[in-house]
Scaffold this active site. Sequence first.
Site, PDB file in Angstrom:
ATOM      1  N   GLU A 175      39.642  30.214  48.979  1.00  0.00           N
ATOM      2  CA  GLU A 175      39.945  30.763  47.656  1.00  0.00           C
ATOM      3  C   GLU A 175      40.871  29.846  46.873  1.00  0.00           C
ATOM      4  OE1 GLU A 175      41.463  34.616  48.471  1.00  0.00           O
ATOM      5  OE2 GLU A 175      39.484  35.547  48.774  1.00  0.00           O
ATOM      6  N   HIS A 208      36.526  39.955  43.234  1.00  0.00           N
ATOM      7  CA  HIS A 208      36.715  40.958  44.282  1.00  0.00           C
ATOM      8  C   HIS A 208      35.971  42.262  44.004  1.00  0.00           C
ATOM      9  CE1 HIS A 208      40.043  38.234  45.270  1.00  0.00           C
ATOM     10  NE2 HIS A 208      40.034  38.773  46.464  1.00  0.00           N
TER      11      HIS A 208
END
Length: 271
Positions: A175, A208
Amino acid sequence: MAALGGDGLRLLSVSRPERQPESAALGGPGPGLCCWVSVFSCLSLACSYVGSLYVWKSELPRDHPAVIKRRFTSVLVVSSLSPLCVLLWRELTGIQPGTSLLTLMGFRLEGIFPAALLPLLLTMILFLGPLMQLSMDCPCDLADGLKVVLAPRSWARCLTDMRWLRNQVIAPLTEELVFRACMLPMLAPCTGLGPAVFTCPLFFGVAHFHHIFEQLRFRQSSVGSIFLSAAFQFSYTAVFGAYTAFLFIRTACVTTVQEAKESCTGGFQRA
């Protein structure tokens, strides 16, 4: 953090191009087109990262070891190819920072110790509250807790736990590489440093939302609770993304924040 430079990365110190003939200047992309290219490149990276999680067809939940292993493979492939998107962005926009790709993404040995130590200390302070609460709720005392944490057997157990590896190793590294080291260099010349700190985490937070589909698929909770949880997750991931983006910029820029912002926007002046 991906940024490892003390004097830092010339991530946002886009050097002003030399004066070109008027015909060449008119033929180059303007600031508007460059911004669209930057946003589209970041959106493509985010979609590729999330989409790689679903290339494997499976009826198993996301926490099953087999699913985690497959997703490790696809995420690592996308993350390793993500620097190519930055190279393509440089070619399409014509912005040449005058540094190597790794330096642009924050990877350098110069000044590595303060750039790694100071953000670590700041993050430890940030999580001091939850750690203190965890220690107070733990039935064992501090000495016993340290023995458990430092025991080789405990670490060996963690390294064989697929969920621990996903949450503590693979997800944070990939990430930070995709959503910080690759996206920030592309957004900052368009938006400036300050807006980039708050714009880049939006891609991170929205990424997300894919958890909603799996929670609905396996009926893990009520619809209202699932969407409320997703909204809360978006909030704290966006806030934490802004925090890590700020750390990246402060440890990666060779100039002050204002000077870097001026050099970035100045990079669009083709003539």
